[in-house]
Design a protein around this motif. Structure first.
Motif, mmCIF file in Angstrom:
data_model
loop_
_atom_site.group_PDB
_atom_site.id
_atom_site.type_symbol
_atom_site.label_atom_id
_atom_site.label_comp_id
_atom_site.label_asym_id
_atom_site.label_seq_id
_atom_site.Cartn_x
_atom_site.Cartn_y
_atom_site.Cartn_z
ATOM 1 N N GLY B 142 0.827 -1.213 0.000
ATOM 2 C CA GLY B 142 0.000 0.000 0.000
ATOM 3 C C GLY B 142 0.852 1.250 0.000
ATOM 4 O O GLY B 142 2.069 1.198 0.184
ATOM 5 N N SER B 143 0.177 2.378 -0.189
ATOM 6 C CA SER B 143 0.921 3.629 -0.276
ATOM 7 C C SER B 143 1.468 4.054 1.071
ATOM 8 O O SER B 143 2.440 4.781 1.163
ATOM 9 N N ALA B 144 0.818 3.600 2.161
ATOM 10 C CA ALA B 144 1.306 3.964 3.485
ATOM 11 C C ALA B 144 2.497 3.090 3.874
ATOM 12 O O ALA B 144 3.108 3.284 4.917
ATOM 13 N N ILE B 146 5.476 2.948 2.954
ATOM 14 C CA ILE B 146 6.751 3.633 3.167
ATOM 15 C C ILE B 146 6.928 4.043 4.631
ATOM 16 O O ILE B 146 8.046 4.085 5.158
ATOM 17 N N ILE B 147 5.803 4.317 5.316
ATOM 18 C CA ILE B 147 5.885 4.697 6.728
ATOM 19 C C ILE B 147 5.818 3.449 7.612
ATOM 20 O O ILE B 147 6.592 3.291 8.552
ATOM 21 N N ARG B 150 8.823 1.229 8.626
ATOM 22 C CA ARG B 150 9.764 1.619 9.680
ATOM 23 C C ARG B 150 9.710 0.699 10.889
ATOM 24 O O ARG B 150 10.720 0.489 11.530
ATOM 25 N N PRO B 173 -5.158 20.071 17.259
ATOM 26 C CA PRO B 173 -5.160 21.153 16.276
ATOM 27 C C PRO B 173 -4.341 20.756 15.047
ATOM 28 O O PRO B 173 -3.498 19.876 15.119
ATOM 29 N N GLN B 174 -4.591 21.396 13.907
ATOM 30 C CA GLN B 174 -3.808 21.087 12.716
ATOM 31 C C GLN B 174 -2.391 21.640 12.876
ATOM 32 O O GLN B 174 -2.138 22.527 13.694
ATOM 33 N N ARG B 175 -1.484 21.076 12.092
ATOM 34 C CA ARG B 175 -0.111 21.555 12.162
ATOM 35 C C ARG B 175 0.295 22.165 10.837
ATOM 36 O O ARG B 175 -0.036 21.655 9.773
ATOM 37 N N ILE B 176 0.982 23.296 10.903
ATOM 38 C CA ILE B 176 1.565 23.900 9.707
ATOM 39 C C ILE B 176 3.041 24.072 10.008
ATOM 40 O O ILE B 176 3.396 24.551 11.092
#
Lengths: 196, 771
Positions: B142-144, B146-147, B150, B173-176
């Protein structure tokens, strides 16, 4: 239908760019490659990705289709071995797999955002977006070019060490990702003629 | 004469010395929760303690605004680094690196103690391992992948993901650029916790100053601004606000009162004499409260200062009765009975506050009782002897005659009818409005805008006010944790049946020792695990030896010490544990926060009996209502005491009714007017109404006294002076920013006017012989 005329126009644009580039003898600039891509409104392709994973005795091969619509929509449909739909629209990434839907906000996951932008910003021909995550180098000529993306941030570099994108004219043909773990994946991209 | 002034100078010297002492040594306290009741149930007491000194009271929410997100993110990182270097904060986070590198490491390291998948029988059997390995092969495609790759080698059964699913906050809260931002992406958010307790205002003020300094130092652009909110910061601000209000307004009201007195008395010396008893009263009250309670609350002081508004009247009762035929000492003999009763009735009213259950109100009661007694004594026994011989107040102006002749025009029964109808009318107006404001927020001396800012920051950080919690108590930490573990099943069922949105169990981070031991025992020995893995991987494309790190980690987990709350010291999880798991007097209490409770009834039925479902808002409202009822009972006692004092003092039960009834009706009418035109009543209005009754009774007593019959003009001059000073003092207070002071000022003004009108209409002067 106006859309059916587009690929032809894109091909003409790509050829014109190739001519201009051939006339010049100095090294290829990333902008020369990207400005050609920037004229593509949408593109459709099928792909075959081979993942070489150290933990596995055989590589994982995935096949499916890719679709890009300017400016920021990217869709990847994996048909085999497991069906999966990945949609990137603006800042959100949605993964659908086995009936489960997972949404990821790209602003929150810099590593994934870098991986997504390596493909999306290249398709968009957006050098400034690419440069936020990578140092960009170009080689080859306008007809057969290659972009080399090296991550800027340590966090992104802990996943991906280099992304190499190869193409001809305004068409991507190959995406190669080298991971920090030593694993790598190669994705060959084949343009498809879209049904009207 | 010289001896007289000598005594006066001695008194002035005592006042100055006392004032100096008070300024240097009296501790001013401004924690508004001192005005909260002690609480009658265990849940309420826990709640109050939590509000006063809980960890929540130390959390500071910070928002950076006014620049581009990338610049704010950089400023956020700089600020966090700077704050971590200070001594004032014990925890600072801006959401960098997800749940936090430290938290993630701790959870991963302890995954075999924490994962509830290990509660299944033989969790590492060949069948289980085979299923897990098949899952891994699939996810690698799957595309995930790669994570997930680990942790493939060290955690092929994905216990870390299992643990994270329980522990990771639902609404972060969202992160930027890797740091927390609000939903609009325009403000960077930071959470910090002060080292000082929420009730330690000096420590809080120091932490806020450190925060301001760190922000100035780490600011990336001049346009960037910082906003922050915390119970501690709010308390510091409210102290500042109340102190500022008290200072400006007391200067303004003092100026107004002095202007009135100067105009009537035409002598700086007499004005000074008039103010002296009140100053002595306030000072004495302050020192007595400080001695009795160890500190003086700012609100009690501000309130007590308004006492001046009443105590300054006592000398006026005497001084305005001085005339050609009656020098100060003669006037004192005529009026002393009235003044004594006025002082005693006010003291009785305030006496009820001593038993209110609010430490702040008890201080206020003490301050008032002591203050009026001292001021009254000064007026009766010192003042008559020091008024300059031959001094006369300004003669009564003509309008006082008009006022009293207008009142005399109607028959007494008619006038009583007017009073009763006016009260009934006011009640009718108030009938459809809410009467009481039992919201705890109404107790907070800060204006509504500051509270709204705090609520906005809280919502942005995904820390909405928790309304429902489960409280679980145990005789030991182990006992409490075992009870909490038993909650998972019923709570999961409640979530499945939509009764509940989510919950947060401390046992997900610190399982009981029993559970941890069981999980440890279920871990296979390295040899068996290696053999089983090999069999389970048959036919799957895994390279041999790939899972050696997994085998090592399991072997390590088999002999690892148990996870305890101390394991998480210095991390965000440690902070959370501290706030949810507490030891109190040998008992261990665990709080289980519940999110989005939709069906309270179903939820209450589904949880075991040892878990108490607490509705925090409901508890607070119930507590406030209970306090209010108790307050009503104590004011009834206060009124009864006043009645007894009046009946004895006037030597007539009927006479006491005639004095007290119009004033009580005036207080009722004033309360109804406040409800109808301004706001529902809080405990502060309540206290102000008691004060109003005290002042109103003074007016009624004066109108009922024999001096009123002797010289109507002098009577109305007295009334004009004392009501003028009261209205000036409390009218100014009505302009205060702090809701408390505003409520008091407004209530007393309305009450004084109603008392004047009602008493003026129906109170008749007694016969001369009564004096």
């Amino acid at each position: 239908m106006t859309s059916s005329r587009r690929p032809a126009r894109d091909r003409i644009a790509g050829a014109a760019l190739a001519l201009v580039a051939a006339a010049q003898c100095w090294a290829l600039e990333p902008t020369e490659v990207l400005s050609g891509l920037a004229r593509v409104e949408r593109s459709d392709a099928s792909f075959e990705e081979t993942r070489h994973i150290a933990a596995l005795t055989a590589p994982v091969v995935r096949r499916g289709t890719l679709k890009y619509v300017r400016p920021a929509d990217l869709e990847m449909v994996v048909d085999t071995p497991v069906r999966e739909v990945i949609r990137v629209a603006g800042p959100s990434l949605v993964i659908e797999r086995r009936g489960q839907v997972r949404e990821i906000r790209l602003t929150e996951m810099p590593a994934i955002a870098g991986w997504v932008e390596s493909v999306r910003s290249t398709l968009a021909g957006d050098l400034s977006a690419l440069s936020r995550y990578f140092t960009v180098r170009a080689s080859g000529d306008a007809a057969r070019w290659q972009l080399e993306l090296i991550p800027l941030s340590a966090e992104l570099a802990s996943f991906v060490t280099r992304v190499t994108i190869a193409g001809t004219g305004a068409q991507i043909t190959r995406i190669e990702v080298a991971e920090a773990s030593g694993d790598r994946s190669v994705m060959n991209v084949f343009p498809t003629v879209r049904k009207p | 004469m010289t001896r007289r002034y000598g005594a006066l100078f001695a008194l002035a010297a005592v006042v100055v010395a006392g004032g100096y002492y008070a300024l240097r040594h009296v501790t001013l306290d401004s924690d508004y929760s001192a005005f909260l009741p002690g609480g009658t149930t265990e849940a309420q007491r826990t709640l109050i303690r939590e509000l006063r000194e809980g960890l929540g009271s130390r959390v500071v929410l910070i928002a950076l605004d006014g620049a581009a997100p990338s610049s704010l993110a950089q400023a956020s990182r700089g600020l966090v680094q700077a704050l971590r270097k200070t001594e004032d904060f014990r925890y600072v986070s801006n959401g960098e690196a997800g749940l936090g590198e430290r938290e993630l490491t701790l959870l991963t390291a302890n995954r075999y103690a924490l994962s509830d998948r290990l509660d299944a029988s033989d969790p590492f059997s060949r069948t289980h391992l085979r299923a897990a390995l098949e899952d891994r092969v699939e996810s690698l495609s799957g595309s995930a992948g790669i994570i997930e790759k680990r942790f493939l080698a060290s955690d092929p059964t994905a216990e870390t993901l299992r643990v994270l699913a329980h522990v990771a906050p639902r609404k972060a809260p969202q992160r930027i650029d890797g740091v927390w931002f609000d939903a609009q992406g325009s403000r960077a958010l930071i959470v910090a916790q002060t080292r000082a307790l929420g009730s330690d205002l000096e420590g809080q003020a120091a932490a806020m100053a450190a925060l301001e300094r760190a922000f100035t130092a780490s600011r990336t652009e001049a346009s960037a601004t910082m906003e922050y909110s915390s119970p501690g910061a709010m308390a510091v601000r409210s102290r500042h606000l109340v102190a500022g209000d008290a200072r400006t307004l007391s200067i303004a009201s003092m100026a107004g009162v002095l202007a009135i007195l100067a105009w009537v008395y035409r002598s700086p010396m007499v004005v000074a004499l008039c103010v002296l008893p009140a100053v002595c009263g306030l000072l004495g009250g302050v020192l007595i409260v400080d001695a009795a309670f160890g500190s003086l609350h700012a609100i009690a002081l501000a309130f007590g200062a308004t006492l001046l508004g009443e105590a300054v009247d006592y000398p006026s009762y005497l001084l305005t009765q001085v005339s050609e035929g009656a020098p100060a000492q003669v006037a004192a003999v005529r009026i002393r009975h009235t003044i004594a009763l006025a002082v005693l009735t006010t003291a009785c009213g305030a006496f009820a506050l001593l038993f209110s259950g609010f430490p702040g109100l008890a201080q206020l009661g003490t301050l008032t009782v002591a203050g009026v007694l001292i001021a009254g004594a000064g007026t009766l026994w010192v003042l008559p002897h020091v008024v300059p011989a031959g001094w006369r107040p300004r003669p009564p102006p003509r309008w006082t005659w008009l006022a009293q002749s207008a009142v005399r025009a109607r028959h007494l029964t008619w006038r009583w009818a007017i009073v009763v109808f006016a009260t009934a009318g006011a009640l009718a107006l108030a009938w459809r409005h809410p009467w009481w404001n039992d919201d705890l927020a109404a107790m907070n001396p800060l204006p509504a805008s500051a509270k709204a800012d705090d609520a906005r920051l809280r919502a942005a950080l995904g820390a909405p006010d928790v309304r429902y919690v489960l409280a679980v108590a145990g005789t030991s930490r182990e006992d409490a944790l075992q009870r909490v573990e038993a909650l998972r099943l019923p709570l999961e069922r409640a979530v499945a049946s939509q009764a509940l949105g989510g919950f947060d169990l401390v046992s997900d981070v610190v399982p009981s020792e029993r559970t941890q031991a069981r999980r440890r025992e279920s871990l296979p020995a390295a040899e068996r695990l290696r053999a089983d893995l090999e069999l389970a991987a048959t036919g799957l494309p895994f390279r041999r030896g790939v899972f050696e790190p997994f085998i090592e980690d399991v072997a390590r987990a088999r002999i690892a010490p148990p996870v305890t709350p101390e394991t998480y010291n210095g991390s965000a999880l440690g902070l959370k544990l501290e706030s949810l798991l507490r030891e109190e007097g040998g008992r261990f209490q665990v709080i289980v926060p519940l999110a989005e409770v939709r069906d309270v009834g179903a939820l209450a039925r589904s949880v075991p009996h040892d878990a108490r479902l607490v509705d925090l808002r409901g508890e607070i409202t119930a507590m406030m209502a209970a306090y209010r009822e108790r307050g009503l009972a104590y004011s009834a006692i206060g009124l009864a005491l006043m009645y007894v004092v009046l009946a004895v003092g006037l030597r007539s039960f009927g006479g006491a009714v005639k004095v007290l009834l119009p004033i009580v009706l005036a207080a009722v009418a004033a309360a109804a007017m406040l409800i109808a035109f301004w706001e529902p009543l809080t405990v502060f209005h309540y206290v102000a109404l008691l004060l109003t009754v005290g002042i109103g009774v003074n007016y009624a007593l004066l109108m009922a006294s024999p001096v009123a019959r002797r010289d109507r003009a002098a009577l109305w001059r007295t009334i004009a002076v004392v009501s003028g000073t009261a209205l000036t003092t409390f009218g100014v207070l009505a302009f205060a920013h702090a809701p408390v002071l505003h409520a008091i000022g407004l209530t007393v003004c309305v009450g004084v006017i109603a008392s004047l009108v009602f008493a003026g209409l129906v109170v008749q002067p007694a016969a001369e012989s009564d004096a």
